[in-house]
Each structure stands twice: as C-alpha cells, then as structure tokens.
Design a protein around this motif. Structure first.
Motif, short mmCIF file in Angstrom:
data_model
loop_
_atom_site.label_atom_id
_atom_site.label_comp_id
_atom_site.label_asym_id
_atom_site.label_seq_id
_atom_site.Cartn_x
_atom_site.Cartn_y
_atom_site.Cartn_z
N HIS A 32 0.86 -1.18 0.00
CA HIS A 32 0.00 0.00 0.00
C HIS A 32 0.90 1.23 0.00
O HIS A 32 1.73 1.40 0.92
CB HIS A 32 -0.91 0.00 1.23
N LEU A 33 0.77 2.08 -1.01
CA LEU A 33 1.63 3.25 -1.15
C LEU A 33 0.85 4.51 -0.81
O LEU A 33 -0.27 4.71 -1.29
CB LEU A 33 2.17 3.35 -2.58
N THR A 34 1.47 5.35 0.01
CA THR A 34 0.87 6.64 0.35
C THR A 34 1.88 7.74 0.14
O THR A 34 3.09 7.52 0.16
CB THR A 34 0.40 6.69 1.82
N CYS A 35 1.36 8.94 -0.03
CA CYS A 35 2.20 10.13 -0.19
C CYS A 35 2.28 10.83 1.17
O CYS A 35 1.38 11.59 1.53
CB CYS A 35 1.60 11.06 -1.24
N GLY A 36 3.33 10.55 1.92
CA GLY A 36 3.54 11.21 3.20
C GLY A 36 3.11 10.39 4.40
O GLY A 36 2.33 9.43 4.30
N ASP A 37 3.65 10.78 5.55
CA ASP A 37 3.45 10.02 6.78
C ASP A 37 2.05 10.18 7.37
O ASP A 37 1.54 9.24 7.99
CB ASP A 37 4.50 10.45 7.82
N SER B 4 -4.42 16.03 -4.21
CA SER B 4 -3.19 16.83 -4.21
C SER B 4 -2.37 16.47 -5.45
O SER B 4 -2.36 15.32 -5.91
CB SER B 4 -2.36 16.57 -2.95
N ALA B 5 -1.66 17.46 -5.99
CA ALA B 5 -0.80 17.21 -7.15
C ALA B 5 0.24 16.16 -6.80
O ALA B 5 0.59 15.32 -7.64
CB ALA B 5 -0.14 18.51 -7.60
N SER B 6 0.74 16.19 -5.57
CA SER B 6 1.77 15.22 -5.16
C SER B 6 1.22 13.79 -5.21
O SER B 6 1.90 12.87 -5.68
CB SER B 6 2.26 15.53 -3.76
N GLU B 7 0.00 13.59 -4.72
CA GLU B 7 -0.59 12.25 -4.73
C GLU B 7 -0.85 11.78 -6.16
O GLU B 7 -0.62 10.61 -6.50
CB GLU B 7 -1.89 12.26 -3.93
N GLN B 8 -1.33 12.68 -7.01
CA GLN B 8 -1.60 12.31 -8.39
C GLN B 8 -0.31 12.02 -9.15
O GLN B 8 -0.27 11.12 -10.00
CB GLN B 8 -2.41 13.39 -9.07
N LEU B 9 0.73 12.77 -8.85
CA LEU B 9 2.02 12.50 -9.48
C LEU B 9 2.60 11.18 -9.00
O LEU B 9 3.21 10.43 -9.77
CB LEU B 9 2.99 13.65 -9.19
N MET B 10 2.40 10.87 -7.71
CA MET B 10 2.83 9.57 -7.20
C MET B 10 2.13 8.44 -7.93
O MET B 10 2.76 7.45 -8.34
CB MET B 10 2.55 9.48 -5.70
N LEU B 11 0.82 8.58 -8.13
CA LEU B 11 0.07 7.56 -8.87
C LEU B 11 0.62 7.40 -10.28
O LEU B 11 0.83 6.26 -10.76
CB LEU B 11 -1.41 7.97 -8.93
N ALA B 12 0.88 8.52 -10.96
CA ALA B 12 1.42 8.46 -12.33
C ALA B 12 2.81 7.84 -12.34
O ALA B 12 3.17 7.08 -13.26
CB ALA B 12 1.45 9.86 -12.93
N ARG B 13 3.59 8.15 -11.32
CA ARG B 13 4.96 7.60 -11.24
C ARG B 13 4.93 6.08 -11.06
O ARG B 13 5.70 5.36 -11.70
CB ARG B 13 5.70 8.26 -10.08
N VAL B 14 4.06 5.61 -10.19
CA VAL B 14 3.94 4.17 -9.99
C VAL B 14 3.43 3.49 -11.26
O VAL B 14 3.89 2.41 -11.63
CB VAL B 14 3.03 3.87 -8.79
N ALA B 15 2.50 4.13 -11.95
CA ALA B 15 2.01 3.58 -13.21
C ALA B 15 3.15 3.43 -14.22
O ALA B 15 3.23 2.42 -14.93
CB ALA B 15 0.91 4.48 -13.78
N ALA C 54 1.26 6.85 -17.10
CA ALA C 54 2.70 6.78 -17.34
C ALA C 54 3.16 7.88 -18.31
O ALA C 54 4.22 8.48 -18.14
CB ALA C 54 3.09 5.40 -17.89
N SER C 55 2.33 8.14 -19.32
CA SER C 55 2.65 9.20 -20.27
C SER C 55 2.67 10.55 -19.58
O SER C 55 3.54 11.40 -19.86
CB SER C 55 1.63 9.19 -21.41
N GLN C 56 1.73 10.79 -18.67
CA GLN C 56 1.71 12.04 -17.92
C GLN C 56 2.97 12.19 -17.07
O GLN C 56 3.54 13.28 -16.96
CB GLN C 56 0.48 12.09 -17.02
N TRP C 57 3.40 11.11 -16.45
CA TRP C 57 4.60 11.16 -15.63
C TRP C 57 5.83 11.48 -16.46
O TRP C 57 6.64 12.34 -16.11
CB TRP C 57 4.80 9.84 -14.89
#
Length: 253
Positions: free
Chosen positions: A3-8, A92-103, A157-160
C-alpha cells in the motif's frame, strides 16, 4: 499487498486499515515542486540539491534526503516483485504524481495494480481532499481498491514522463492533468499577502495556502520562497536565523 501513500500523515491512517500480511510504503517526496528530470536516475543529484536548498540551514533535525534515491531504486524493482500494489490518492498534485509515477514503473508489467480513490476529482481549495484529510471511518469506507487497467496505466505513465521532460518548478493538478509553471505566480501571491508594515511571515504564508488551487504549497516551501524574495529585495524578513519561520516578521518593500 503493498500500500503506497504520499507522506506520513496518510500512512498513519491507512496503516490502521491494512489486512494481516499487507505492508505500507511511504513515498515522502513532494513531487509537485522542484525538478524531476533526474528523479529516476540515482543518485538523483538535481532533485537532492533542490531539497537541500529548500531546507533551512539551521533547522534541525534535517530530513534524510537520501530517501529520494531509495524511492527511485525501489520503484525500479517494483515490477519484479511478487506483491500486488495499491496506491492511495486524493486531489493533491503530489498524490496524483505519485500515482502516475507508480504507473510508469508498472507499465507493461503483469503485477496486479490497484488504486484507492480518496479525492473528489477537483483540486480547488474548498473542494479537494487529500488522503490525510479524511477521518478514519470515512477512509475505511473509501477502502475499495479498483484495478488500474492497462489503458489507464499507459495514460498515467505518459503524464509522468511528460512531467519529467517538462521539468517545471511547480506542477499543479487541474482537470485531471498536470500544468507546469515557474515560481512567478507563487512568488507574486506570497508578495501580495505581505503588507508594507511588519507582520508575521506565518500569516502571509497561511494566506497563500488558503487560496492556492492545484497543489498544496507547504510551509517550508513557502518559507524558502520568502527567503528567495528577501534576497532579491522584494520583501524584508526580520528575525530570520534560518532555523524556522515561527518568529519571523515580514514586510513588503
């Protein structure tokens, strides 16, 4: 399952909802700000240097910035692991970028990939929800992993990759896409929040935070921008010892 999260803060809540045998991986990097060009290329020198510059020289304890490199190496191995992956994300942009990065890390992989959607789809102030903003009971109700299908993986992935190539100073998440910009807008908003009479810097920063659509500007990021503006003679900081902003006063020049 991973399970991946953005931040503690998000991880603290999600951890209470995991099944036995599940593990959580916290990705702490705020991907909405700073260069991304070398973030997948250890030792990620440009990315590391950015955060070293943002962090105040006298503020302790200093974070372990080497986590940026650890994340890159872990994600590079992710597709070869046997555990499925679930990404928890909000607006959050950070969470969406994390999702794109993992993709991007899982594109072409047969590893089961899921998402737990915790946002509204609207990144505007007053509408958006990050994972950490949900009470635990609400988060439990949202814990319904959806399979991320190959077409969606490819799009994310393309967005990332596009965000890495653009290498903008700031990325806002607007209408489901990332929009890059330089520091001019956020610097103008921070300057406009300052008066010509001395006032607490924290108050000016809070004003910016409360009206910033598209990404969550953190206190340390805005403190860094305030120091940059002071060096350029746009604002004046009083009582700044480089170890925190709590007692710093600011006035617009």
């Amino acid at each position: 399952m991973w399970h991946l999260t953005c931040g503690d803060l998000a991880a603290d809540s999600v951890r209470q909802l995991l099944d036995e045998g599940d593990e959580i991986r916290v990705l702490r990097d705020d991907l909405a700000v700073g260069p991304l060009a070398d973030i997948e290329s250890p030792p990620c020198s440009e990315r590391v240097a950015f955060w070293e510059g943002v962090w105040p020289v006298g503020l302790e304890p200093r974070p372990d910035i080497s986590g940026i490199v650890d994340d890159a190496e872990w994600l590079a191995r992710l597709s070869s692991q046997s555990r499925s992956v679930s990404v928890w994300h909000g607006d959050s942009a950070s969470e969406q970028l994390m999702l794109a990065r993992v993709a991007a890390a899982l594109e072409g992989s047969s590893l089961p990939f899921y998402e737990v959607v915790c946002g509204t789809g609207d990144s505007r102030v007053g509408k958006r929800m990050a994972v950490s903003m949900h009470p635990l009971d609400d988060l439990a109700a949202l814990n319904q992993p959806r399979a991320v299908e190959p077409v969606r993986i490819a799009g994310l992935a393309s967005q990332w990759r596009a965000a890495m190539t653009e290498n903008a100073a700031i990325r806002r998440w607007i209408d489901g896409r990332f929009v890059g910009e330089d520091h001019q807008r956020i610097d103008r908003e921070l300057t406009d929040a300052c008066s010509h009479a001395e006032m607490p810097l924290a108050r000016a920063m809070a004003e910016v935070m409360g009206h910033c659509d598209g990404f969550f500007p953190t206190d340390l990021f805005l403190y860094w921008r305030a120091r940059e503006l002071a060096q350029r003679g746009v604002i004046q900081l009083t009582g700044d010892r480089g170890d925190g902003y709590a007692t710093v006063q600011v006035r617009r020049l």
